[in-house]
Scaffold this motif. Structure first.
Motif, PDB file in Angstrom:
ATOM      1  N   ILE A   6       0.836  -1.205   0.000  1.00 31.11           N
ATOM      2  CA  ILE A   6       0.000   0.000   0.000  1.00 31.11           C
ATOM      3  C   ILE A   6       0.869   1.252   0.000  1.00 31.11           C
ATOM      4  N   ILE A   7       1.905   1.274   0.815  1.00 29.36           N
ATOM      5  CA  ILE A   7       2.814   2.424   0.879  1.00 29.36           C
ATOM      6  C   ILE A   7       3.532   2.607  -0.448  1.00 29.36           C
ATOM      7  N   LEU A   8       4.011   1.535  -1.063  1.00 30.16           N
ATOM      8  CA  LEU A   8       4.661   1.632  -2.368  1.00 30.16           C
ATOM      9  C   LEU A   8       3.676   2.118  -3.433  1.00 30.16           C
ATOM     10  N   GLY A   9       2.445   1.640  -3.391  1.00 30.00           N
ATOM     11  CA  GLY A   9       1.427   2.083  -4.352  1.00 30.00           C
ATOM     12  C   GLY A   9       1.116   3.569  -4.207  1.00 30.00           C
ATOM     13  N   ILE A  10       0.973   4.020  -2.980  1.00 29.80           N
ATOM     14  CA  ILE A  10       0.706   5.442  -2.737  1.00 29.80           C
ATOM     15  C   ILE A  10       1.910   6.282  -3.166  1.00 29.80           C
ATOM     16  N   GLY A  11       3.105   5.819  -2.879  1.00 31.58           N
ATOM     17  CA  GLY A  11       4.315   6.535  -3.297  1.00 31.58           C
ATOM     18  C   GLY A  11       4.423   6.630  -4.803  1.00 31.58           C
ATOM     19  N   TRP A  12       4.121   5.529  -5.485  1.00 29.15           N
ATOM     20  CA  TRP A  12       4.162   5.533  -6.951  1.00 29.15           C
ATOM     21  C   TRP A  12       3.117   6.487  -7.518  1.00 29.15           C
ATOM     22  N   LEU A  13       1.904   6.465  -6.947  1.00 29.07           N
ATOM     23  CA  LEU A  13       0.819   7.336  -7.404  1.00 29.07           C
ATOM     24  C   LEU A  13       1.171   8.804  -7.174  1.00 29.07           C
ATOM     25  N   LEU A  14       1.712   9.124  -6.004  1.00 28.39           N
ATOM     26  CA  LEU A  14       2.130  10.497  -5.736  1.00 28.39           C
ATOM     27  C   LEU A  14       3.251  10.938  -6.682  1.00 28.39           C
ATOM     28  N   GLY A  15       4.175  10.052  -6.974  1.00 33.30           N
ATOM     29  CA  GLY A  15       5.249  10.373  -7.916  1.00 33.30           C
ATOM     30  C   GLY A  15       4.702  10.690  -9.301  1.00 33.30           C
ATOM     31  N   GLN A  16       3.725   9.893  -9.752  1.00 34.52           N
ATOM     32  CA  GLN A  16       3.111  10.144 -11.057  1.00 34.52           C
ATOM     33  C   GLN A  16       2.370  11.478 -11.078  1.00 34.52           C
ATOM     34  N   LEU A  17       1.633  11.784 -10.009  1.00 33.18           N
ATOM     35  CA  LEU A  17       0.898  13.048  -9.939  1.00 33.18           C
ATOM     36  C   LEU A  17       1.845  14.244  -9.909  1.00 33.18           C
ATOM     37  N   ILE A  18       2.899  14.137  -9.119  1.00 33.07           N
ATOM     38  CA  ILE A  18       3.875  15.227  -9.048  1.00 33.07           C
ATOM     39  C   ILE A  18       4.534  15.435 -10.405  1.00 33.07           C
ATOM     40  N   ARG A  19       4.895  14.350 -11.079  1.00 34.73           N
ATOM     41  CA  ARG A  19       5.514  14.445 -12.400  1.00 34.73           C
ATOM     42  C   ARG A  19       4.568  15.126 -13.395  1.00 34.73           C
ATOM     43  N   TYR A  20       3.277  14.761 -13.345  1.00 35.76           N
ATOM     44  CA  TYR A  20       2.289  15.352 -14.247  1.00 35.76           C
ATOM     45  C   TYR A  20       2.164  16.859 -14.001  1.00 35.76           C
ATOM     46  N   PHE A  21       2.041  17.267 -12.746  1.00 30.26           N
ATOM     47  CA  PHE A  21       1.875  18.682 -12.434  1.00 30.26           C
ATOM     48  C   PHE A  21       3.136  19.481 -12.750  1.00 30.26           C
ATOM     49  N   LEU A  22       4.292  18.905 -12.498  1.00 32.58           N
ATOM     50  CA  LEU A  22       5.531  19.608 -12.836  1.00 32.58           C
ATOM     51  C   LEU A  22       5.658  19.809 -14.339  1.00 32.58           C
ATOM     52  N   ARG A  23       5.313  18.798 -15.116  1.00 36.89           N
ATOM     53  CA  ARG A  23       5.374  18.940 -16.576  1.00 36.89           C
ATOM     54  C   ARG A  23       4.433  20.033 -17.059  1.00 36.89           C
ATOM     55  N   SER A  24       3.213  20.054 -16.526  1.00 40.80           N
ATOM     56  CA  SER A  24       2.261  21.074 -16.974  1.00 40.80           C
ATOM     57  C   SER A  24       2.723  22.468 -16.565  1.00 40.80           C
ATOM     58  N   LYS A  25       3.260  22.611 -15.356  1.00 38.28           N
ATOM     59  CA  LYS A  25       3.761  23.915 -14.907  1.00 38.28           C
ATOM     60  C   LYS A  25       4.956  24.361 -15.740  1.00 38.28           C
ATOM     61  N   LEU A  26       5.874  23.450 -16.023  1.00 28.12           N
ATOM     62  CA  LEU A  26       7.037  23.799 -16.836  1.00 28.12           C
ATOM     63  C   LEU A  26       6.633  24.147 -18.258  1.00 28.12           C
ATOM     64  N   ALA A  27       5.659  23.446 -18.808  1.00 27.96           N
ATOM     65  CA  ALA A  27       5.187  23.752 -20.162  1.00 27.96           C
ATOM     66  C   ALA A  27       4.555  25.142 -20.196  1.00 27.96           C
ATOM     67  N   ARG A  28       3.763  25.472 -19.185  1.00 25.73           N
ATOM     68  CA  ARG A  28       3.145  26.794 -19.112  1.00 25.73           C
ATOM     69  C   ARG A  28       4.210  27.880 -18.949  1.00 25.73           C
ATOM     70  N   PHE A  29       5.207  27.615 -18.120  1.00 25.90           N
ATOM     71  CA  PHE A  29       6.290  28.578 -17.914  1.00 25.90           C
ATOM     72  C   PHE A  29       7.081  28.794 -19.206  1.00 25.90           C
ATOM     73  N   ALA A  30       7.373  27.712 -19.914  1.00 28.31           N
ATOM     74  CA  ALA A  30       8.106  27.827 -21.180  1.00 28.31           C
ATOM     75  C   ALA A  30       7.287  28.615 -22.197  1.00 28.31           C
ATOM     76  N   GLN A  31       5.988  28.417 -22.214  1.00 31.13           N
ATOM     77  CA  GLN A  31       5.128  29.150 -23.137  1.00 31.13           C
ATOM     78  C   GLN A  31       5.145  30.644 -22.797  1.00 31.13           C
TER      79      GLN A  31
END
Length: 82
Positions: A6-31
């Motif tokens: 459960i802890i590994l699953g939550i960690g993996w899910l949080l990592g995916q969410l953080i990666r998604y939000f960072l990509r969107s923020k960086l894309a907006r910043f680059a634009q």
């Protein structure tokens, strides 16, 4: 064992969410940076015939400029060679 999965699953899910939000923020910043660079480039472009168009001269600068140009006196000088 169940808690570790459960802890590994939550960690993996949080990592995916953080990666998604960072990509969107960086894309907006680059634009935003690209848009600012385009605006700056448009502002720096000059007319192709070499003329410079002045849209506005502030009143303070005009008044100061008119006061500065009253003529002057000629100062004769000699060149001194060492």
């Amino acid at each position: 064992m169940k808690y570790i999965i459960i802890i590994l699953g939550i960690g993996w899910l949080l990592g995916q969410l953080i990666r998604y939000f960072l990509r969107s923020k960086l894309a907006r910043f680059a634009q935003q940076v690209n848009e600012a660079a385009r605006e700056q480039q448009r502002a720096q472009q000059r007319p192709s015939n070499g003329d410079i168009n002045v849209d506005h001269i502030p009143r303070q600068h005009q008044q100061r400029r008119q006061k500065d140009i009253k003529g002057g006196e000629y100062v004769d000088y000699e060149e001194v060679k060492d």
